[in-house]
Scaffold this motif. Structure first.
Motif, PDB file in Angstrom:
ATOM      1  N   PRO A  47      -1.890  -0.181  -2.175  1.00  0.00           N
ATOM      2  CA  PRO A  47      -1.293   1.054  -1.513  1.00  0.00           C
ATOM      3  C   PRO A  47      -0.131   0.998  -0.556  1.00  0.00           C
ATOM      4  CG  PRO A  47      -3.772   1.244  -1.904  1.00  0.00           C
ATOM      5  CD  PRO A  47      -3.496   0.131  -1.715  1.00  0.00           C
ATOM      6  N   TYR A  48      -0.305   0.061   0.612  1.00  0.00           N
ATOM      7  CA  TYR A  48      -0.193   0.066   1.852  1.00  0.00           C
ATOM      8  C   TYR A  48       1.059  -0.489   1.826  1.00  0.00           C
ATOM      9  CZ  TYR A  48      -3.914   3.325   2.536  1.00  0.00           C
ATOM     10  OH  TYR A  48      -5.092   4.250   2.437  1.00  0.00           O
ATOM     11  N   PRO A  49       2.320  -0.297   2.724  1.00  0.00           N
ATOM     12  CA  PRO A  49       3.156  -1.114   2.377  1.00  0.00           C
ATOM     13  C   PRO A  49       2.838  -2.551   3.180  1.00  0.00           C
ATOM     14  CG  PRO A  49       4.746   0.896   3.040  1.00  0.00           C
ATOM     15  CD  PRO A  49       2.713   1.234   3.169  1.00  0.00           C
ATOM     16  N   ALA A  50       2.177  -2.620   3.941  1.00  0.00           N
ATOM     17  CA  ALA A  50       1.546  -3.707   5.248  1.00  0.00           C
ATOM     18  C   ALA A  50       1.259  -4.580   3.878  1.00  0.00           C
ATOM     19  CB  ALA A  50       1.065  -2.947   6.367  1.00  0.00           C
ATOM     20  N   ILE A  80       1.661  11.246   2.789  1.00  0.00           N
ATOM     21  CA  ILE A  80       0.617  10.776   3.720  1.00  0.00           C
ATOM     22  C   ILE A  80      -0.994  10.561   3.239  1.00  0.00           C
ATOM     23  CG2 ILE A  80      -0.283  11.695   5.862  1.00  0.00           C
ATOM     24  CD1 ILE A  80       2.257  11.635   6.120  1.00  0.00           C
ATOM     25  N   ASP A  81      -1.216   9.641   4.029  1.00  0.00           N
ATOM     26  CA  ASP A  81      -2.638   8.636   3.602  1.00  0.00           C
ATOM     27  C   ASP A  81      -3.721  10.332   4.759  1.00  0.00           C
ATOM     28  OD1 ASP A  81      -5.069   8.043   3.709  1.00  0.00           O
ATOM     29  OD2 ASP A  81      -4.598   6.140   4.094  1.00  0.00           O
ATOM     30  N   ASP A  82      -4.289  10.910   3.421  1.00  0.00           N
ATOM     31  CA  ASP A  82      -5.855  11.579   4.082  1.00  0.00           C
ATOM     32  C   ASP A  82      -6.401  11.604   4.832  1.00  0.00           C
ATOM     33  OD1 ASP A  82      -4.308  13.536   2.044  1.00  0.00           O
ATOM     34  OD2 ASP A  82      -5.939  13.299   1.371  1.00  0.00           O
ATOM     35  N   GLU A  83      -6.431  10.026   5.262  1.00  0.00           N
ATOM     36  CA  GLU A  83      -8.348   9.467   5.796  1.00  0.00           C
ATOM     37  C   GLU A  83      -6.847   9.118   7.246  1.00  0.00           C
ATOM     38  OE1 GLU A  83     -10.258   6.396   4.357  1.00  0.00           O
ATOM     39  OE2 GLU A  83     -10.370   7.244   2.272  1.00  0.00           O
ATOM     40  N   ARG A  87      -0.422   6.990   7.916  1.00  0.00           N
ATOM     41  CA  ARG A  87       0.328   6.128   7.230  1.00  0.00           C
ATOM     42  C   ARG A  87       0.336   6.291   6.296  1.00  0.00           C
ATOM     43  NH1 ARG A  87      -5.144   1.839   6.641  1.00  0.00           N
ATOM     44  NH2 ARG A  87      -3.418   1.261   4.745  1.00  0.00           N
ATOM     45  N   HIS A  88       1.664   5.582   5.307  1.00  0.00           N
ATOM     46  CA  HIS A  88       1.935   6.288   4.179  1.00  0.00           C
ATOM     47  C   HIS A  88       1.124   5.255   2.836  1.00  0.00           C
ATOM     48  CE1 HIS A  88       5.189   8.470   6.163  1.00  0.00           C
ATOM     49  NE2 HIS A  88       5.228   9.126   5.211  1.00  0.00           N
TER      50      HIS A  88
END
Length: 138
Positions: A47-50, A80-83, A87-88
């Motif tokens: 789920p993260y672009p990288a 926005i990633d809560d943790e 990060r998106h």
């Protein structure tokens, strides 16, 4: 007769291309390009672009373009990633899930047409072989 690894790779690539080409009309009806489909299919697992770029083995810049297109089409959104607020996280919308599922169904149907040419035992053996080839070398 020796089996040439390059020939096997080429045959595999040709099969994948033929199957994808056979599904291109349905992907087009969904408003998807082939590579956008791969992004939709992978985003739940990465789920993260990288992570997505690494999983699909495509440049991060390309992922950015595909994600931008898919967001514009309403198939995915960035949150926005809560943790880690830097990060998106990429999330499929209901429309994105529906498009992904329909595209996967078309892909499966076309691949099943190809698989119908071989016996159930050969399918089982093909699965075993592919899983073995995907294992990391020791």
């Amino acid at each position: 007769m020796a089996v040439d690894g390059a020939q096997l790779w080429t045959l595999n690539q040709r099969l994948l291309s033929v199957v994808m080409d056979a599904c291109s009309a349905e992907l087009g009806e969904l408003g998807l390009e082939t590579k956008e489909f791969f992004v939709l299919a992978e985003v739940a697992a990465s789920p993260y672009p990288a992570e997505l770029a690494a999983a699909l083995m495509i440049p991060k810049a390309s992922v950015t373009v595909y994600v931008r297109n898919l967001v514009a089409k309403g198939f995915m959104r960035r949150e926005i990633d809560d943790e880690d607020l830097r990060r998106h996280r990429l999330i499929l919308t209901d429309a994105g899930e529906a498009a992904r599922d329909r595209a996967l169904s078309a892909l499966a149907a076309e691949f099943d047409r190809r698989l119908a040419r071989i016996t159930p035992q050969d399918r089982t053996e093909l699965r075993r072989i592919l899983l073995e080839m995907l294992k990391s070398p020791q």
